[in-house]
Design a protein around this motif. Structure first.
Motif, PDB file in Angstrom:
ATOM      1  N   ARG A 101       0.808  -1.305  -0.169  1.00 50.28           N
ATOM      2  CA  ARG A 101      -0.025   0.046   0.150  1.00 50.28           C
ATOM      3  C   ARG A 101       1.012   1.482   0.035  1.00 50.28           C
ATOM      4  NH1 ARG A 101      -3.091  -1.982   5.194  1.00 50.28           N
ATOM      5  NH2 ARG A 101      -2.654  -3.858   4.184  1.00 50.28           N
ATOM      6  N   ASP A 214      -0.847  -4.489 -10.617  1.00 51.17           N
ATOM      7  CA  ASP A 214      -0.724  -4.860  -9.017  1.00 51.17           C
ATOM      8  C   ASP A 214      -0.248  -6.391  -9.211  1.00 51.17           C
ATOM      9  OD1 ASP A 214      -1.449  -6.111  -6.920  1.00 51.17           O
ATOM     10  OD2 ASP A 214      -2.920  -4.827  -6.086  1.00 51.17           O
ATOM     11  N   SER A 254       3.292  -6.074  -3.425  1.00 48.17           N
ATOM     12  CA  SER A 254       3.451  -6.506  -1.869  1.00 48.17           C
ATOM     13  C   SER A 254       4.193  -7.903  -1.684  1.00 48.17           C
ATOM     14  CB  SER A 254       2.056  -6.613  -1.297  1.00 48.17           C
ATOM     15  OG  SER A 254       2.406  -7.155  -0.109  1.00 48.17           O
ATOM     16  N   LYS A 257       3.081 -11.354  -0.345  1.00 52.90           N
ATOM     17  CA  LYS A 257       2.565 -12.401  -1.067  1.00 52.90           C
ATOM     18  C   LYS A 257       3.491 -13.226  -1.610  1.00 52.90           C
ATOM     19  CE  LYS A 257      -1.120  -9.345  -0.088  1.00 52.90           C
ATOM     20  NZ  LYS A 257      -0.807  -7.999   0.587  1.00 52.90           N
TER      21      LYS A 257
HETATM   22  N1  F0G Z   1      -3.094  -5.468  -3.908  1.00 52.38           N
HETATM   23  C1  F0G Z   1      -3.512  -6.634  -3.505  1.00 52.38           C
HETATM   24  C2  F0G Z   1      -4.085  -7.441  -4.623  1.00 52.38           C
HETATM   25  C3  F0G Z   1      -3.645  -7.194  -2.227  1.00 52.38           C
HETATM   26  O1  F0G Z   1      -4.264  -8.490  -1.986  1.00 52.38           O
HETATM   27  C4  F0G Z   1      -3.003  -6.339  -1.087  1.00 52.38           C
HETATM   28  C5  F0G Z   1      -3.163  -6.854   0.315  1.00 52.38           C
HETATM   29  C6  F0G Z   1      -2.597  -5.279  -1.508  1.00 52.38           C
HETATM   30  C7  F0G Z   1      -2.437  -4.733  -2.730  1.00 52.38           C
HETATM   31  C8  F0G Z   1      -1.804  -4.365  -0.170  1.00 52.38           C
HETATM   32  O2  F0G Z   1      -0.575  -4.922   0.041  1.00 52.38           O
HETATM   33  O3  F0G Z   1      -1.046  -5.337   2.470  1.00 52.38           O
HETATM   34  O4  F0G Z   1       1.474  -5.176   1.479  1.00 52.38           O
HETATM   35  O5  F0G Z   1      -0.063  -3.305   1.943  1.00 52.38           O
HETATM   36  N2  F0G Z   1      -3.919  -7.910   0.723  1.00 52.38           N
HETATM   37  C9  F0G Z   1      -3.909  -8.401   1.853  1.00 52.38           C
HETATM   38  C10 F0G Z   1      -5.029  -9.577   2.084  1.00 52.38           C
HETATM   39  C11 F0G Z   1      -3.975  -7.629   3.156  1.00 52.38           C
HETATM   40  O6  F0G Z   1      -5.264 -10.271   3.134  1.00 52.38           O
HETATM   41  O7  F0G Z   1      -5.498  -9.849   0.924  1.00 52.38           O
HETATM   42  P1  F0G Z   1      -0.097  -4.883   1.575  1.00 52.38           P
END
Ligand code: F0G
Length: 449
Positions: A101, A214, A254, A257
């Motif tokens: 984020r 993304d 991020s 993941k």
């Molecule tokens: N984009 C996607 C597709 C995500 O799934 C996430 C985070 C972010 C951006 C943001 O990344 O957490 O490092 O700031 N997803 C987590 C979830 C929080 O539980 O799906 P981040």
């Protein structure tokens, strides 16, 4: 007979799980006001709240952690991180950030102004929130036919090309970039096809609009392309990844993941001027451009994790174990978002609990029931999270990478089946206290007797 696909790793270090009883969990969930974000992790048996930052690092990554160079400027760890990211994604400029984020915040602060429109196949919540923070509009362009949770299609994450063209026809001057989220998290971890990425890129170029990806689950998406799209079955994952990103002008990531790291992220671009403006902002909020809010050791873990996430044996195990959970409960008659996604299984709680109305949060009621019966923590993606804008009542079972074994997953399957057999006894919930924003994180609820 197909051979069982085993976990392609041995366990070197373990973290104990404490097994509590249903009676203990009754008190715990009541004390947490039926909000699983307020439950302590020591009271959780299997934690499927998120796949973000919860993966197990490899021995190589831990070795990298020891090599971490913590110099403020120009650290060796940054060089290794920079090389790894450039080599995999092919962009010219790489900006480290403390998580995904933060990359989004910098990107949208630089390229977006009030009234702009940012189309995507489906924005993740933090992406949407960062766009809306700039008083711009985040627009999801998933084809309507994919919104039926029960319909099967190999690439349910694809963007609707017709909707994109319409939007460009009407608002060309208001669209500073197009985004694509691979895989689509809010819509069930569904992949995007190469042909869709290629077509979106062609349209973007035709109108001189940069395309950003993304990239959170890029390796899982590449695996689905290899499995499901004509012409890719013999290609190495690395080549598929290179092709995906060759169609884009930049990406946000991020590393929590598909970087299989506990923290970290980055922003990539080919635009030198943008990169310089982004770096100025980075220094204000995240830190010097060779560490961006991370420790040198984190940069090492990410550099290695990104490569491990593309290992074919790992991906085989990863995607197979997620679909194993999905298929087993689906075969039992439990309604899930079909087909199973890459990082998570989404139960359709609206169909699972037809006796509970949207106003009484069927997703949250189901998530609490899974915790009560088996100590499983999941997350609601429905009316509690999105209020009246919720299109579905889902419960996400997100699988941390390399963390749980098949017997853990078999246990989850057993508990879900038990809860399904007793579903008539599950009661709805009502909110007793809620904050102004992002209420699902801290709202207090109670059972409607
Ligand atoms: N984009 C996607 C597709 C995500 O799934 C996430 C985070 C972010 C951006 C943001 O990344 O957490 O490092 O700031 N997803 C987590 C979830 C929080 O539980 O799906 P981040």
């Amino acid at each position: 007979m197909k051979k069982i696909i085993i976990e392609p790793f041995k366990i070197k270090s373990v973290e104990p799980i404490s097994i509590n009883t249903e009676k203990e969990r009754q008190k715990i969930i009541k004390d947490a006001d039926y909000n699983l974000f307020l439950v302590n992790s020591r009271d959780v048996i299997i934690d499927l709240l998120t796949d973000s930052g919860t993966g197990a690092m490899s021995s190589e990554q831990w070795a990298g952690i020891m090599r971490g160079d913590e110099s403020y400027a120009g650290s060796n760890s940054f060089q290794r991180f920079n090389e790894s990211v450039k080599d995999i994604f092919g962009f010219q400029y790489v900006i480290p950030t403390h998580q995904g984020r933060a990359a989004e915040k910098i990107l949208f602060e630089v390229i977006c102004k009030k009234g702009d429109i940012i189309p995507s196949n489906a924005h993740f919540d933090t992406t949407r929130a960062n766009i809306e923070f700039q008083e711009a509009i985040a627009k999801d362009l998933i084809p309507d036919r994919f919104k039926d949770t029960q319909s099967e299609h190999p690439f349910k994450g694809d963007m609707d090309i017709g909707k994109l063209k319409n939007l460009i026809d009407k608002h060309l001057n208001k669209i500073p970039i197009i985004m694509m989220t691979i895989t689509n998290n809010t819509g069930g971890g569904q992949p995007v096809s190469m042909s869709n990425i290629r077509e979106v890129s062609r349209i973007a170029k035709e109108h001189n609009i940069p395309l950003y990806i993304d990239a959170c689950r890029f390796a899982e998406n590449a695996y689905f392309i290899k499995q499901r799209e004509d012409g890719y079955s013999d290609k190495p994952i690395e080549d598929i990844v290179a092709e995906i990103f060759s169609y884009a002008d930049g990406c946000t990531m991020s590393a929590k993941k598909d970087g299989i790291s506990n923290i970290g992220g980055f922003l990539c671009t080919n635009d030198e001027e943008l990169s310089n403006r982004k770096k100025d902002l980075l220094i204000l909020t995240e830190g010097f451009p060779t560490y961006g809010g991370l420790a040198g050791r984190d940069l090492e873990a990410i550099a290695i994790g990104l490569r491990e996430a593309m290992d074919i044996d790992y991906l085989n195990y990863r995607i197979t174990s997620t679909s194993y959970l999905g298929r087993k409960i689906h075969d039992y008659g439990i309604p899930i978002l079909m087909p199973p996604g890459g990082h998570a299984i989404y139960i359709d709680a609206g169909l699972f609990l037809p006796h509970i109305s949207k106003e009484q949060f069927p997703g949250q009621a189901l998530a609490c029931a899974l915790y009560l019966k088996g100590g499983i923590r999941s997350s609601e993606i429905g009316s509690l999270m999105f209020g009246r804008n919720a299109s579905h009542e889902l419960v996400r079972l997100a699988i941390p990478r390399r963390t749980y074994t098949q017997s853990h997953i078999d246990y989850v399957i057993e508990i879900i089946k038990e809860v399904y057999d007793q579903r008539e006894n599950i009661k709805g919930l009502k909110i007793i206290k809620e904050p102004k924003f992002l209420r699902h994180f801290s709202a207090k609820l109670t059972i409607i007797e």
